[in-house]
Structures are given as C-alpha cells and as structure tokens.
Design an enzyme around this catalytic site. Structure first.
Site, PDB file in Angstrom:
ATOM      1  N   ARG A   1       0.830  -1.204   0.000  1.00 22.29           N
ATOM      2  CA  ARG A   1       0.000   0.000   0.000  1.00 22.29           C
ATOM      3  C   ARG A   1       0.865   1.255   0.000  1.00 22.29           C
ATOM      4  O   ARG A   1       1.916   1.295   0.632  1.00 22.29           O
ATOM      5  CB  ARG A   1      -0.885   0.027   1.245  1.00 22.29           C
ATOM      6  CG  ARG A   1      -1.789  -1.153   1.415  1.00 22.29           C
ATOM      7  CD  ARG A   1      -2.937  -1.205   0.457  1.00 22.29           C
ATOM      8  NE  ARG A   1      -3.755  -0.035   0.467  1.00 22.29           N
ATOM      9  CZ  ARG A   1      -4.961   0.039  -0.121  1.00 22.29           C
ATOM     10  NH1 ARG A   1      -5.456  -1.031  -0.745  1.00 22.29           N
ATOM     11  NH2 ARG A   1      -5.654   1.138  -0.105  1.00 22.29           N
ATOM     12  N   VAL A   2       0.383   2.259  -0.701  1.00 21.02           N
ATOM     13  CA  VAL A   2       1.087   3.536  -0.670  1.00 21.02           C
ATOM     14  C   VAL A   2       0.315   4.544   0.177  1.00 21.02           C
ATOM     15  O   VAL A   2       0.711   5.681   0.313  1.00 21.02           O
ATOM     16  CB  VAL A   2       1.306   4.099  -2.094  1.00 21.02           C
ATOM     17  CG1 VAL A   2       2.278   3.224  -2.863  1.00 21.02           C
ATOM     18  CG2 VAL A   2      -0.019   4.224  -2.842  1.00 21.02           C
ATOM     19  N   ASP A   3      -0.816   4.118   0.730  1.00 25.01           N
ATOM     20  CA  ASP A   3      -1.587   5.022   1.595  1.00 25.01           C
ATOM     21  C   ASP A   3      -1.448   4.574   3.050  1.00 25.01           C
ATOM     22  O   ASP A   3      -0.643   3.716   3.367  1.00 25.01           O
ATOM     23  CB  ASP A   3      -3.062   5.041   1.161  1.00 25.01           C
ATOM     24  CG  ASP A   3      -3.645   3.636   1.091  1.00 25.01           C
ATOM     25  OD1 ASP A   3      -2.983   2.679   1.537  1.00 25.01           O
ATOM     26  OD2 ASP A   3      -4.773   3.500   0.583  1.00 25.01           O
ATOM     27  N   ASP A   4      -2.238   5.151   3.928  1.00 22.88           N
ATOM     28  CA  ASP A   4      -2.086   4.823   5.351  1.00 22.88           C
ATOM     29  C   ASP A   4      -2.901   3.599   5.728  1.00 22.88           C
ATOM     30  O   ASP A   4      -3.684   3.621   6.665  1.00 22.88           O
ATOM     31  CB  ASP A   4      -2.487   6.036   6.201  1.00 22.88           C
ATOM     32  CG  ASP A   4      -1.506   7.164   5.997  1.00 22.88           C
ATOM     33  OD1 ASP A   4      -0.315   6.861   5.800  1.00 22.88           O
ATOM     34  OD2 ASP A   4      -1.920   8.333   6.007  1.00 22.88           O
TER      35      ASP A   4
END
Ligand code: PRX
Length: 627
Positions: free
Chosen positions: A495-498
């Site tokens: 994932r590149v998000d939180d």
C-alpha cells in the site's frame, strides 16, 4: 515450452503484453521462471501464452462480446439490454458510473444452487428472513464464524434480494455497532458461541452489546418449509456491502451488484485456478472478508464446485492440520494467504511431509505480496514442485482477481502476480498521474471498468469518487504501489496510503489511532506498519500521553486492550512506543516517513529532519525506542 517463443499475430496492439509472449527474454533468463509441467499445461483451461493473449485481446477490444458470451452461460430470466457495459470512468466527464448487463434480470442464488443442484440449500434461512419481513433491498448483517450456515445465509439473502453485509466475527461489539448504525439492517444473524482454538467466544453476547438488546433469537430455523421462490433482480441491484478500511477513520461500505459480480467471480475462479468439475476446493479465508465472498461462496458455487469449509484455525491443534484436511478430503485446489505459508514454514517441513498431499493440483495466494522465499517453500514443499501457484492480486473493491497467473498458460516468477486477467487494463502512473510504459515503478491504476467492479460506497458516492477516481483522473486508483518488469510481469509492492496489511487483513492507521486516543490517558497517537516475518506487517503505535501521566507496563496493556475492544484482536498493536512528542511539519502534519524509519530501526535512513517543527523529538523517540 518451445511454442512460447512464437509471437502470435496481432499481439502488437497490446503494448504492455508484448513481453509476456516471452520472446527472447525468456530464453536468456530462464532461471527466473518456474514453468508449468507439460502434463499440467496440456490439460489446462488456458494452455499457452498465445491462447491467453488471443482471449485477452478480445476481452479488451470487444468487452461487450467477450463478457456477454460468458454471461450467456448463466440463467437470466430476461436478457440485458443493448449495452453490455455502460461506464463513465473519468471524473472530469461527470459522476463515476459503472453498469454491466443493465436490464438483465437474474438471481445469483438461483445460479449458484438451482442451476447446479437438484435440492436447494439455503432455503430454510430464507423463509425465516421473509417471515420476519425482510424484503428485496433490505440490509441483513451476518455475524457468524465459518460455519456452513454462513455461506448459506449469504445465499439465502441473495435469493430474496436482501443485501447482506457480513461482519467478520473477530470484530468487537463496537465495530459491529458502527456497521449497524451505518447500514441499518433489518436483522442481525449470529450464533451463540464459537470455539477458536481452545477458546470459546460468545458471539451472541457481543451482538447483544452491539445492539444493546437481548431479544431472544433461539433456534427458529427448523420450523420453516424447505423451498423458497426466487426474487428476480436487475443485474445492477445490490448484492452485498462489505466494510473495508481506508486511510481515513470510518470504514467504507463497498457495494457490489448482482450480474457483473456473478459473471466475474465465476469466470476468474474458473481460469485462475484452472477449475475442473472433478476438483475439490479449499480456501482458508473467512467469509467476513472479500475472499470469503468471492472465492469461498459465489465464485466456486457458481461453478458447481465442491468446497471444503473449515471452521477452525488451519494450524490448530498442530501445524499439520491443513495437510491432514487436504488428505482427508482429497483437496486439489488450496487457496490461502502468505501469512499462513510463512508461519507453517517456520514450524518446519516435517509437519507437511508426513502427509501425502498428492491430491493437490493448484495452489493459490492472496492478501499481500508473497515473498519469493515463501513462494518457493509453498511451491517446493507444499506442492512438491508440481503445483502452479496462482498469486492473485485483487481487492475488496475489485470483487474478483485482477492480476493473476493462469496456471498452465505461462511461466511464473516467484513473488510476481504475473499478468492481468481478461478485460483488466492495469496501468502504472507516476505521481502526476501520467501513464508510464514498459519497465517501471509507480502507482497501480486501472483504465476501464470490469464486470466485478464495486459501484459505489454505501451512502457516499462522493467519497467513492474522491478516494478512487480523483487521485489520478481517468483511472481507478488501487492504493497499491507496483512495478512492471521487462517481461511485462507485475510486482505488487504494498500500500502507498495509510493502510496496513496485517496477516492479509486491511487495517486503517486512522482507525487504530482513533481507538488509542479514545483512552483517557492518551493525548495523541500515530500508527505505522513495520515489516513482520510472519504477518507481513505488524502494527506499531507511537503514543503521547496526557501531561503528567507516567509510562507504565499496565498502561501499555490497557492501551492495547482498548484497541482490541474497539476494533478486534487482529488490530492490536504489537508495540507501543512512548512518544513525548511526534515529528510534525510546521503546518502540523505528522511525518510518518520518519516514524516508519524509527519503528523499523533504520536510523541512518531518517532523511532530512530539518523541516520539522521540533527536530529534537526525533532524538527523544530514538532514546525511548526500547524502553
Ligand atoms: O495491498 C493489496 C493487498 O491487499 C489489498 C486489498 O485488501 P482487501 O481489500 O482486504 O482484499 C484482500 C483480498 C483480496 C490490496 O490493495 N493484496 C491483495 N492481494 C495481493 C495483495 N498484495 C500483493 N499481492 C497480492 N496477491
């Protein structure tokens, strides 16, 4: 594999797939590849890259023809209208809208059961639901462990047109209550208790707490007749909603509809697992997650597959349990998560090799990237170096597989989910949303819709557009990072998000943070994921206490307990790191990049800390790291 070097005519129209035809690069770097045996390939549903490419090409150039041919194999009370697919995938052109087989009238339960078996399952519960007034379009929450009753209840809802929302039975009463408030179900279906390992968990008590009501459900089922007429639905009527975590606080109710989801899950199941009617299929996922919807319930049952449903933990009472089940039921397709593979790998080969496993034919992996060493152990030890592994990349939102090997069709690379499924056009974009060609790394997006795509977020179409379609206009944004190698193979990098992926479970950092700060002694919290040998990632929480409160072991335990109570045991932080302050920019934004480095003890990679409002907090955090 000689035939793989032949370039089929017309392949040039799909640029990023040219390499997959495996021209010269395969010949020179054969060691990277794991080839399916001739024996496997010759019986496979798709037997060569050429055959895949021909089908893929048609699915992209003529999606209407491709998908309507497949959809015609199902029962439709009325065929869909002229347009097989109607979509606006570009926010700049108006609201996002995805429709497949609109106007077609069908029922997924009918297609699962009546079409496949003589005697209907699922009817008993359906009649109870009807009797208490549940109608088409009503929501029904299902809070059950992996009993046979769980998929049966899902099918029962589908049969009468009720929209099911399965809540994983590991969620706490507070998480359940949050979902009840959001989707306002007519009924919550549960059971008294379940044994998990040696522990008894009283589910009904949790539900009672969640709805603050102790109405007696009792055993109402047996008194109902065993047949139930089907409620015919439009292809675009909702089938279910399933809550999943995002990068902001509130879980999102992902909405899937009937017709496209039906066609897509059935087709992906058939091809990605090279399904044959003689197969016995076992997926270790829980129906509380999307895998249990698409690939325990709908996909396999639509194919009439024989499914093994297992209620317990796959490594209880011992690490050989899974192979004991495989041998006992002659399981031929085994689908699981890398976290289980890694934990069994740690327990040692002897738990595996004392079972025969000769019934196994195809293995599958889902939920997180599978590291090459776990891949090889899965392949060599579990599969005796003869079963292809389908590493399936997909999401709650996508409904079904998006990037996956077709076992038998092409060589695999350990750790790569390989190539797109029919009809899927993955693209990799840079931070400006510009598509990058060829060998590259960036953000994984999808260019146009596929039948199994989610249609909205329950009650919040705006959030749907903002989260998924606005970051890179013109594309669906997956939230994952990805690279593509010179052969056109895709490698998911997380994932590149939180969002953190713990044992294949998606957990929003914001959810854990909000649980922590609800504790009266917690002033602020920042949660990051750190690499974990077995779970993939584990939860690491930086906690700032209210002024004057001393650090203590007791408080640490209490904070973890708060998260367990509010979300569920699976979201409990492995580490609470006391933080006198958090590294923030001058505008007050928490610099998670720095926290991630501290959490993984990569202290020489902290980067530039001079832009922090108070650079000294970093030193304080490092000093407290192992306290
Ligand atoms: O990060 C990707 C990871 O799991 C996320 C989706 O989580 P969820 O919606 O809970 O669905 C899990 C089951 C499909 C993705 O954004 N993920 C899933 N499968 C893979 C994966 N990452 C790498 N390889 C996979 N095969």
């Amino acid at each position: 594999m000689e035939s793989m070097k032949i370039l089929p005519s017309g392949a040039g129209c799909i640029p990023h797939l040219n390499a997959v035809i495996l021209g010269e690069s395969l010949a020179t770097e054969e060691n990277d590849f794991v080839l399916p045996s001739e024996e496997f390939a010759s019986q496979a549903n798709v037997q060569s890259p050429e055959q895949y490419l021909k089908m893929y090409k048609r699915s992209i150039e003529d999606p209407a023809g491709f998908w309507s041919d497949i959809a015609s194999e199902f029962y439709w009370k009325q065929k869909w209208g002229d347009q097989v697919c109607n979509e606006n995938f570009d926010v700049r052109k108006g609201n996002i809208n995805i429709e497949w087989f609109k106007g077609g009238i069908t029922n997924i339960c009918y297609n699962c059961l009546d079409r496949n078996v003589e005697a209907g399952l699922g009817d008993k519960v359906a009649n109870y639901l009807k009797d208490i007034g549940v109608k088409k379009g009503d929501a029904v929450i299902i809070y059950l462990p992996m009993l046979m009753e769980l998929p049966i209840t899902m099918l029962a809802c589908a049969r009468i047109g009720a929209v099911h929302s399965v809540v994983f039975a590991g969620f706490s009463s507070e998480s359940l209550s949050q979902r009840i408030i959001d989707c306002k179900p007519k009924v919550v279906i549960t059971c008294n208790a379940v044994k998990r390992g040696s522990k008894v968990i009283y589910l009904k008590d949790i539900v009672d707490t969640a709805i603050n009501d102790s109405t007696q459900n009792g055993d109402v089922i047996p008194q109902y007749p065993t047949t139930c007429p089907v409620e015919w639905l439009d292809a675009e009527d909702p089938l279910f909603l399933l809550y999943t975590s995002g990068s902001t606080g509130k879980p999102k109710g992902v909405v899937h509809t009937t017709g496209g989801y039906m066609v897509y899950t059935a087709t992906t199941f058939k091809y990605a697992f090279d399904y044959k009617p003689s197969d016995i299929y076992w997926c270790t996922a829980d129906c509380g997650w999307i895998t249990g919807h698409s690939y325990v319930t709908y996909g396999p049952i639509l194919n009439g597959a024989t499914v093994v449903l297992y209620e317990g933990a796959p490594n209880y009472p011992d690490a050989g349990r899974s192979w004991n089940i495989v041998d006992k039921y002659k399981v031929s397709i085994f689908y699981t998560a890398p976290t289980l593979v890694r934990s069994l790998m740690r327990d040692g080969d002897e738990h595996v090799t004392r079972y025969s496993r000769k019934s196994l034919r195809v293995l599958g992996s889902v939920g997180e990237p599978i590291n090459p060493s776990a891949w090889r152990w899965f392949y060599n030890v579990i599969g005796d170096s003869r079963c292809p592994i389908s590493d399936t990349w997909w999401q709650t939102e996508t409904g079904g597989f998006m990037i996956t090997p077709l076992p038998g069709a092409w060589p695999q690379k350990p750790g790569s989910a390989t190539c797109p499924f029919f009809g899927v056009q993955p693209v990799i974009v840079d931070e400006n949303g510009i598509e990058i060609e060829g060998e590259c790394s960036g953000y994984l997006c999808v260019k146009s819709s596929w039948p199994g795509a989610f249609r909205t977020l329950y009650g919040d179409h705006e959030r749907y557009e903002t989260t998924y379609f606005k970051p890179f206009a013109g594309y669906y944004f997956s939230g994952d990072g990805c690279s593509r190698d010179k052969d056109g193979y895709y490698w998911l990098t997380g994932r590149v998000d939180d969002v953190i992926n713990v044992s294949g479970h998606r957990i929003g950092t914001a959810e854990v943070e909000s649980a922590l700060v609800s504790h009266p002694k917690c002033a602020e919290a920042a949660v990051v994921g750190v690499e974990h040998e077995v779970k993939g990632q584990s939860i690491y929480a930086f906690v700032t206490l209210v002024g004057g409160v001393p650090y203590s072991e007791e408080l640490r335990k209490d904070l973890v307990l708060t998260v367990r109570k509010q979300i569920g045991a699976f979201a409990a932080p492995d580490k609470i790191h006391w933080a006198p302050g958090l590294p923030k920019t001058r505008s007050g934004k928490i610099m998670r990049r720095i926290l991630r480095k501290i959490a993984s003890r990569q202290l020489d990679e902290l980067g530039d800390t001079s832009t922090l409002a108070e650079p000294n907090v970093v030193n304080q955090l490092i000093e407290l790291a192992d306290s």
